[in-house]
Design an enzyme around this catalytic site. Structure first.
Site, PDB file in Angstrom:
ATOM      1  NE  ARG A   7      39.513  41.764  42.630  1.00 20.53           N
ATOM      2  CZ  ARG A   7      38.756  40.643  42.063  1.00 20.53           C
ATOM      3  NH1 ARG A   7      36.678  40.301  42.420  1.00 20.53           N
ATOM      4  NH2 ARG A   7      39.009  39.925  41.388  1.00 20.53           N
ATOM      5  CG  HIS A  37      31.253  39.373  42.942  1.00 21.48           C
ATOM      6  ND1 HIS A  37      32.009  38.890  42.316  1.00 21.48           N
ATOM      7  CD2 HIS A  37      30.603  41.319  42.506  1.00 21.48           C
ATOM      8  CE1 HIS A  37      32.242  39.961  41.275  1.00 21.48           C
ATOM      9  NE2 HIS A  37      31.572  40.944  41.564  1.00 21.48           N
ATOM     10  NE  ARG A  60      37.626  37.087  48.095  1.00 21.49           N
ATOM     11  CZ  ARG A  60      37.230  36.773  46.466  1.00 21.49           C
ATOM     12  NH1 ARG A  60      38.090  37.573  45.797  1.00 21.49           N
ATOM     13  NH2 ARG A  60      35.866  37.240  45.873  1.00 21.49           N
ATOM     14  CE  LYS A  93      31.791  35.018  46.295  1.00 29.72           C
ATOM     15  NZ  LYS A  93      32.799  34.188  46.004  1.00 29.72           N
ATOM     16  CB  THR A 124      40.099  34.173  43.524  1.00 30.90           C
ATOM     17  OG1 THR A 124      39.507  35.191  42.575  1.00 30.90           O
ATOM     18  CG2 THR A 124      38.946  33.133  43.972  1.00 30.90           C
ATOM     19  CG  ASN A 160      35.681  34.095  47.995  1.00 27.63           C
ATOM     20  OD1 ASN A 160      34.535  34.262  47.525  1.00 27.63           O
ATOM     21  ND2 ASN A 160      36.314  33.917  46.800  1.00 27.63           N
TER      22      ASN A 160
HETATM   23  P1  IDP Z   1      36.971  36.599  42.054  1.00 32.98           P
HETATM   24  O1  IDP Z   1      35.662  36.604  43.071  1.00 32.98           O
HETATM   25  O2  IDP Z   1      38.095  36.808  42.618  1.00 32.98           O
HETATM   26  O3  IDP Z   1      36.196  37.439  41.167  1.00 32.98           O
HETATM   27  P2  IDP Z   1      36.484  34.728  39.744  1.00 32.98           P
HETATM   28  O4  IDP Z   1      38.212  34.007  39.687  1.00 32.98           O
HETATM   29  O5  IDP Z   1      36.052  35.532  38.821  1.00 32.98           O
HETATM   30  O6  IDP Z   1      37.179  34.990  42.011  1.00 32.98           O
HETATM   31  O7  IDP Z   1      35.501  33.315  40.208  1.00 32.98           O
HETATM   32  C1  IDP Z   1      34.379  33.814  41.312  1.00 32.98           C
HETATM   33  C2  IDP Z   1      34.558  32.823  42.240  1.00 32.98           C
HETATM   34  O8  IDP Z   1      33.938  31.575  42.351  1.00 32.98           O
HETATM   35  C3  IDP Z   1      35.139  33.044  43.645  1.00 32.98           C
HETATM   36  O9  IDP Z   1      35.183  34.139  44.060  1.00 32.98           O
HETATM   37  C4  IDP Z   1      35.316  31.841  44.120  1.00 32.98           C
HETATM   38  O10 IDP Z   1      34.002  31.718  45.063  1.00 32.98           O
HETATM   39  C5  IDP Z   1      34.228  30.778  43.263  1.00 32.98           C
HETATM   40  N1  IDP Z   1      36.222  29.943  42.182  1.00 32.98           N
HETATM   41  C6  IDP Z   1      36.536  30.530  41.085  1.00 32.98           C
HETATM   42  N2  IDP Z   1      37.541  29.634  41.148  1.00 32.98           N
HETATM   43  C7  IDP Z   1      37.299  28.394  41.310  1.00 32.98           C
HETATM   44  C8  IDP Z   1      38.615  27.882  41.880  1.00 32.98           C
HETATM   45  O11 IDP Z   1      39.075  27.371  41.294  1.00 32.98           O
HETATM   46  N3  IDP Z   1      37.798  26.478  42.668  1.00 32.98           N
HETATM   47  C9  IDP Z   1      36.791  26.582  43.090  1.00 32.98           C
HETATM   48  N4  IDP Z   1      35.606  28.027  43.189  1.00 32.98           N
HETATM   49  C10 IDP Z   1      36.189  28.840  42.640  1.00 32.98           C
HETATM   50 MG    MG Z   2      35.532  38.217  39.666  1.00 35.44          MG
END
Ligand code: IDP
Ligand code: MG
Length: 155
Positions: free
Chosen positions: A92, A132, A109, A10, A98, A129
């Site tokens: 993963r 992806h 992360r 990212k 996350t 974080n």
């Molecule tokens: P992941 O990246 O661990 O799969 P996802 O729930 O798919 O997590 O969310 C995608 C991305 O959106 C996260 O990596 C993060 O950067 C952002 N994100 C997810 N949930 C939140 C939140 O509650 N607040 C702010 N950013 C979030």
């Molecule tokens: Mg995701």
């Protein structure tokens, strides 16, 4: 099983110039980069990635989706496809979860970030974080052709 997974470094990884270190971690595990590119992710690509496939808007709320999409568009990203044994789960595991605050020491992360849902919400930030990584087989199968054409894979 030999699998393929999508990894996107990212904007925060590119800005901090730690892309090489992060790629090394995957290489050290034995994964091969079979496609890779620096790119500017478009709004349309990110909508498909985060909502059609990831259901982020459905799972969270509009503000989170908008912040995530705009931060992913604000700077180039480095997208790659990694291949080798159990790529989806292993990669993963090195990235997940996350929220960096909840991540285990040794994960990317945890090792490279400090962020909580609470701080992000209170300060209108996305959860920074770094990386992806496809979360499931279904996600990987949809994400890889979204980010890469067949011609972009090495033979
Ligand atoms: P992941 O990246 O661990 O799969 P996802 O729930 O798919 O997590 O969310 C995608 C991305 O959106 C996260 O990596 C993060 O950067 C952002 N994100 C997810 N949930 C939140 C939140 O509650 N607040 C702010 N950013 C979030
Ligand atoms: Mg995701």
């Amino acid at each position: 099983m030999i699998q393929r997974t999508l990894v996107v470094l990212k904007p925060d990884t590119i800005q901090r110039k730690v892309a090489g270190e992060i790629i090394s971690r995957f290489e050290r595990l034995g994964y091969t980069i079979i496609a890779a590119k620096m790119m500017n992710a478009s709004e349309e690509l990110l909508f498909k990635h985060y909502e059609w496939i990831g259901a982020l808007l459905t799972r969270k709320w509009q503000k989170v989706f908008d912040l995530t999409s705009s931060m992913m568009r604000g700077w180039p990203v480095f997208a790659m496809v990694l291949e080798w044994i159990e790529a989806i789960d292993v990669v993963r595991k090195v990235v997940w979860p996350t929220e960096p605050k909840s991540a285990a020491p040794g994960t990317i992360r945890w090792d490279y970030a400090t962020m909580s849902y609470g701080y992000a919400d209170a300060n209108a930030l996305w959860v920074v974080n770094l990386v992806h990584a496809s979360a499931t087989v279904e996600e990987a199968e949809q994400e890889i052709p979204l980010w890469f054409n067949e011609s972009e894979f090495v033979k």
